[in-house]
Design a protein around this motif. Structure first.
Motif, PDB file in Angstrom:
ATOM      1  N   GLY A 198       0.899  -1.420  -0.019  1.00 52.68           N
ATOM      2  CA  GLY A 198      -0.112  -0.169  -0.378  1.00 52.68           C
ATOM      3  C   GLY A 198       0.592   1.252  -0.144  1.00 52.68           C
ATOM      4  N   VAL A 199       0.488   2.950   0.146  1.00 52.79           N
ATOM      5  CA  VAL A 199       0.731   3.437   0.058  1.00 52.79           C
ATOM      6  C   VAL A 199       1.658   4.240   1.075  1.00 52.79           C
ATOM      7  CG1 VAL A 199      -1.401   5.026   0.671  1.00 52.79           C
ATOM      8  CG2 VAL A 199       0.760   6.051  -0.408  1.00 52.79           C
ATOM      9  N   HIS A 200       0.960   3.221   2.471  1.00 51.87           N
ATOM     10  CA  HIS A 200       1.694   3.229   3.801  1.00 51.87           C
ATOM     11  C   HIS A 200       2.903   2.690   4.061  1.00 51.87           C
ATOM     12  CE1 HIS A 200      -1.692   6.277   5.523  1.00 51.87           C
ATOM     13  NE2 HIS A 200      -2.319   4.994   5.086  1.00 51.87           N
ATOM     14  N   GLY A 201       3.069   1.182   2.956  1.00 46.42           N
ATOM     15  CA  GLY A 201       4.419   0.790   2.814  1.00 46.42           C
ATOM     16  C   GLY A 201       5.222   1.285   1.753  1.00 46.42           C
ATOM     17  N   LEU A 202       5.063   2.122   0.912  1.00 39.50           N
ATOM     18  CA  LEU A 202       5.655   2.999   0.228  1.00 39.50           C
ATOM     19  C   LEU A 202       6.437   4.216   0.978  1.00 39.50           C
ATOM     20  CD1 LEU A 202       3.982   2.976  -3.230  1.00 39.50           C
ATOM     21  CD2 LEU A 202       5.839   1.711  -2.443  1.00 39.50           C
ATOM     22  N   SER A 203       5.624   4.651   1.871  1.00 38.12           N
ATOM     23  CA  SER A 203       6.458   5.546   2.888  1.00 38.12           C
ATOM     24  C   SER A 203       6.944   5.200   3.512  1.00 38.12           C
ATOM     25  CB  SER A 203       4.723   6.453   3.501  1.00 38.12           C
ATOM     26  OG  SER A 203       3.843   6.950   2.828  1.00 38.12           O
ATOM     27  N   LEU A 204       6.391   3.993   4.191  1.00 36.56           N
ATOM     28  CA  LEU A 204       7.781   4.129   4.955  1.00 36.56           C
ATOM     29  C   LEU A 204       9.053   3.553   4.184  1.00 36.56           C
ATOM     30  CD1 LEU A 204       7.765   2.361   7.709  1.00 36.56           C
ATOM     31  CD2 LEU A 204       8.163   0.202   7.058  1.00 36.56           C
ATOM     32  N   VAL A 205       9.430   2.657   3.570  1.00 38.07           N
ATOM     33  CA  VAL A 205      10.429   2.674   2.260  1.00 38.07           C
ATOM     34  C   VAL A 205      11.354   4.318   2.168  1.00 38.07           C
ATOM     35  CG1 VAL A 205      11.465   1.648   0.377  1.00 38.07           C
ATOM     36  CG2 VAL A 205       9.407   0.779   1.471  1.00 38.07           C
ATOM     37  N   THR A 206      10.578   5.436   1.970  1.00 42.29           N
ATOM     38  CA  THR A 206      10.697   5.975   1.089  1.00 42.29           C
ATOM     39  C   THR A 206      11.786   7.191   2.092  1.00 42.29           C
ATOM     40  OG1 THR A 206       9.243   6.323  -0.821  1.00 42.29           O
ATOM     41  CG2 THR A 206      10.340   8.508  -0.011  1.00 42.29           C
ATOM     42  N   VAL A 207      11.566   7.042   3.600  1.00 43.12           N
ATOM     43  CA  VAL A 207      11.830   7.879   3.926  1.00 43.12           C
ATOM     44  C   VAL A 207      12.905   7.277   4.887  1.00 43.12           C
ATOM     45  CG1 VAL A 207      11.494   8.602   6.932  1.00 43.12           C
ATOM     46  CG2 VAL A 207       9.771   8.685   4.930  1.00 43.12           C
ATOM     47  N   ALA A 208      13.088   5.807   4.820  1.00 38.80           N
ATOM     48  CA  ALA A 208      13.555   5.198   5.445  1.00 38.80           C
ATOM     49  C   ALA A 208      15.095   5.003   4.224  1.00 38.80           C
ATOM     50  CB  ALA A 208      13.535   4.192   5.570  1.00 38.80           C
ATOM     51  N   LEU A 209      14.855   4.887   3.187  1.00 40.64           N
ATOM     52  CA  LEU A 209      16.200   5.468   2.214  1.00 40.64           C
ATOM     53  C   LEU A 209      16.471   7.133   1.794  1.00 40.64           C
ATOM     54  CD1 LEU A 209      14.274   3.150  -0.743  1.00 40.64           C
ATOM     55  CD2 LEU A 209      16.163   2.513   0.635  1.00 40.64           C
ATOM     56  N   ALA A 210      15.655   8.016   2.495  1.00 39.13           N
ATOM     57  CA  ALA A 210      15.646   9.140   2.369  1.00 39.13           C
ATOM     58  C   ALA A 210      17.187   9.612   3.282  1.00 39.13           C
ATOM     59  CB  ALA A 210      15.350  10.224   2.106  1.00 39.13           C
ATOM     60  N   CYS A 211      16.910   8.770   4.604  1.00 38.48           N
ATOM     61  CA  CYS A 211      17.622   8.889   4.940  1.00 38.48           C
ATOM     62  C   CYS A 211      19.341   8.551   4.738  1.00 38.48           C
ATOM     63  CB  CYS A 211      17.216   8.215   6.802  1.00 38.48           C
ATOM     64  SG  CYS A 211      15.946   9.865   6.858  1.00 38.48           S
ATOM     65  N   THR A 212      19.555   7.656   4.570  1.00 36.95           N
ATOM     66  CA  THR A 212      20.550   6.621   4.446  1.00 36.95           C
ATOM     67  C   THR A 212      22.157   7.561   3.877  1.00 36.95           C
ATOM     68  OG1 THR A 212      19.876   6.119   1.281  1.00 36.95           O
ATOM     69  CG2 THR A 212      19.164   4.281   3.101  1.00 36.95           C
ATOM     70  N   PRO A 213      21.487   8.301   3.322  1.00 32.80           N
ATOM     71  CA  PRO A 213      23.139   9.772   3.261  1.00 32.80           C
ATOM     72  C   PRO A 213      24.047   9.333   4.359  1.00 32.80           C
ATOM     73  CG  PRO A 213      22.007  10.131   1.733  1.00 32.80           C
ATOM     74  CD  PRO A 213      21.091   9.575   2.409  1.00 32.80           C
ATOM     75  N   LEU A 214      23.096   9.514   5.628  1.00 31.27           N
ATOM     76  CA  LEU A 214      23.378   9.783   7.211  1.00 31.27           C
ATOM     77  C   LEU A 214      24.304   8.407   7.602  1.00 31.27           C
ATOM     78  CD1 LEU A 214      20.425  11.588   8.803  1.00 31.27           C
ATOM     79  CD2 LEU A 214      22.436  12.601   8.135  1.00 31.27           C
ATOM     80  N   LEU A 215      24.080   7.215   7.061  1.00 26.22           N
ATOM     81  CA  LEU A 215      24.477   6.064   7.724  1.00 26.22           C
ATOM     82  C   LEU A 215      25.715   5.802   6.668  1.00 26.22           C
ATOM     83  CD1 LEU A 215      20.849   4.134   8.039  1.00 26.22           C
ATOM     84  CD2 LEU A 215      22.526   5.766   9.681  1.00 26.22           C
ATOM     85  N   GLY A 216      26.523   6.104   5.780  1.00 25.41           N
ATOM     86  CA  GLY A 216      27.816   5.828   5.087  1.00 25.41           C
ATOM     87  C   GLY A 216      27.014   5.014   3.390  1.00 25.41           C
ATOM     88  N   ARG A 217      28.383   5.223   2.743  1.00 25.73           N
ATOM     89  CA  ARG A 217      27.835   4.134   1.805  1.00 25.73           C
ATOM     90  C   ARG A 217      27.604   2.788   1.374  1.00 25.73           C
ATOM     91  NH1 ARG A 217      34.522   5.710  -0.738  1.00 25.73           N
ATOM     92  NH2 ARG A 217      34.145   8.435  -0.407  1.00 25.73           N
ATOM     93  N   ARG A 218      27.675   1.841   2.392  1.00 22.33           N
ATOM     94  CA  ARG A 218      27.386   1.090   2.713  1.00 22.33           C
ATOM     95  C   ARG A 218      25.763   0.789   2.522  1.00 22.33           C
ATOM     96  NH1 ARG A 218      30.289  -3.337   6.191  1.00 22.33           N
ATOM     97  NH2 ARG A 218      32.958  -3.474   5.120  1.00 22.33           N
TER      98      ARG A 218
END
Length: 512
Positions: A170-190
């Motif tokens: 659903g759209v809420h699941g897409l929201s979950l993935v989107t927020v998490a992926l958008a923050c990956t630059p804070l967590l390093g290259r891996r």
């Protein structure tokens, strides 16, 4: 990224709040119709960095509120257009309505901000932010009758390919993935590499779903009629017959075009929400005139106001309705809108507020909710009037229909982002439910999507005309259509629990 972190960490006091506001406004550019998704790689990490420097939960709450205020102020600017349709009466609301609404909507960003602040830096904070963000989306779709507009997962609706995951989560699941992926630059290259792998996986899943050939469409030609009637002219007495004639003439043109382009199919003519300036269900003469525009095998599905009458022949209750009628002018089915718009179709706390935004002394009544509406010679349809289509998991009743039918009057919102955002939610409902969706809008955007969200036909915003499309066949029930919001709710709970557990573990390690 390190320079950005140092810069944001240097922001303190009111400057931090202004920065959070600006980051929220920036995030709104990822929404339809701009879809500038890369801005989330700055906006959401920026919020996380600001939260990391907050000295208390109260400060974190203010930062989250500022972010949400900026996000909704820009994302919902188009609501001002609805006030301008009656500027002579409601002019004083123009500078207040959207800022105050956005200020209220910003409250939904407070809980994600506070929970993320409580979590330990790194991946626990990112997971908690993503989970809490979607938790707030769930609440926003329910509290005070609900307003789940511009959910974060909507950023992917520019094409059918990136939204195929909605068939499962659903759209809420897409929201979950989107927020998490958008923050990956804070967590390093891996983490960034892992995020790219997740995106590639969603792309591959989308390609696999779209690779399958759709079943043959039904022997039905949908005729979407877009009268392009300005809202301020809609209910003027002198405009009624000209508007009615416009819809009748476009319907005749559509029926003739359908007989030429798709001979042997049944024409189904669809008018938008409240397209008829006369009460079709209650006006035999208006029905007779409308029926004359239909071919012998045609069917008209028309948006109209319906009334219940008292003994003095005065309307005691009004309904925002969809009626189905054939060439014999007989009404074969009626659907009354169930999810009404506060202040637009009824006044909350009636009698207690000192103002009345809607005209007239009678509020609209609510219908029974999502139904499979039986239509002669057609698969049952689930009618969705106006913003009923924005409620994920609540567009289909107990009986699964053969298609979704959304009629709306987006003339309230002028030539703005509003109609584009409304259309995006309709596409998501088609993918989630695995059902084709036909959408007729007063001024646009009218469109037909198949059961995988692929666009079959479209009439652009602000144009007068008709669009013809076959009625796509229903797809197989999707996991989301069978389990509804349970899947994204479980994923949200997992993100929150894992993130909070990681925070506890890191705290223990830090003290040993």
């Amino acid at each position: 990224m390190q320079r950005l972190i140092r810069h944001l960490e240097s922001r303190a006091g009111w400057r931090a709040l202004v920065t959070a506001f600006g980051l929220g406004a920036l995030a709104s550019l990822a929404m339809p119709p701009i879809h500038a998704i890369p801005v989330l790689l700055l906006a959401l990490p920026g919020l996380v960095i600001l939260l990391g420097k907050a000295e208390s939960w109260k400060r974190a709450a203010l930062l989250g509120w500022a972010f949400g205020w900026g996000h909704h102020l820009i994302g919902l600017y188009w609501i001002t257009y609805s006030i301008l349709t009656e500027a002579e009466r409601l002019w004083w609301l123009v500078p207040l309505a959207v800022p105050l609404l956005a200020l209220w909507m910003g409250i939904y960003s407070v809980i994600p901000a506070v929970l993320a602040w409580k979590a330990r830096p790194g991946w626990p904070r990112v997971m908690v932010l993503a989970g809490a963000w979607v938790l707030a989306e769930f609440v926003r779709g329910w509290a005070f009758t609900g307003f789940p507009w511009n959910l974060m997962g909507s950023v992917w609706t520019f094409s059918a390919l990136p939204v195929q995951g909605a068939a499962w989560i659903g759209v809420h699941g897409l929201s979950l993935v989107t927020v998490a992926l958008a923050c990956t630059p804070l967590l390093g290259r891996r983490a960034m590499a892992g995020g790219l792998a997740v995106l590639a996986g969603f792309g591959a899943f989308g390609l696999a779903r779209l690779w399958h050939v759709e079943p043959e469409p039904l022997p039905v030609t949908l005729v979407l009629v877009q009268g392009n009637v300005a809202q301020e002219a809609k209910w003027r007495e002198e405009s009624r017959w000209p508007i009615f004639r416009r819809y009748l003439e476009l319907s005749r043109q559509g029926a003739e075009a359908a007989s030429q382009e798709a001979p042997g199919t049944r024409p189904v003519i669809i008018w938008p929400e409240t397209a008829s300036p006369f009460l079709l269900a209650d006006d035999p003469e208006a029905r007779r005139i409308a029926a004359a525009a239909l071919p012998p095998d045609g069917l008209l599905l028309a948006g109209t106001v319906r009334a219940e009458w008292g003994p003095d022949r005065r309307a005691t209750k009004l309904f925002n309705s969809l009626v189905a009628m054939g060439p014999d002018a007989t009404v074969s089915a009626v659907y009354d809108k169930a999810h009404l718009v506060p202040f637009g179709e009824y006044m909350p706390l009636s009698g207690l507020l000192p103002i009345r935004v809607i005209r007239g002394g009678v509020d609209f009544g609510a219908g029974p909710g999502p139904v499979a509406m039986s239509l002669p010679g057609l698969p049952a349809a689930s009618p969705l009037i106006c913003y009923e289509v924005i409620f994920s998991g609540a567009v289909v009743g107990k009986e699964r229909p053969g298609w979704l039918l959304n009629i709306t009057n987006d003339a309230w919102f002028g030539i703005s982002a509003g109609p584009h955002q409304h259309l995006a939610t309709a596409r998501l409902r088609a993918v989630e439910e695995g059902l084709p969706l036909a959408r007729a809008a007063q001024t646009g955007i009218s469109a037909v999507f198949d059961s995988r969200g692929r666009e079959v036909a479209r009439l652009p915003l602000g144009e007068t005309g008709i669009a013809l499309a076959p009625l796509p066949a229903a797809g197989r029930p999707t996991p989301f259509s069978q389990l509804g919001l349970a899947i994204p709710a479980i994923l949200t709970a997992v993100f929150l629990m894992v993130g909070l557990a990681g925070s506890v573990r890191q705290a223990k390690l830090a003290t040993t």
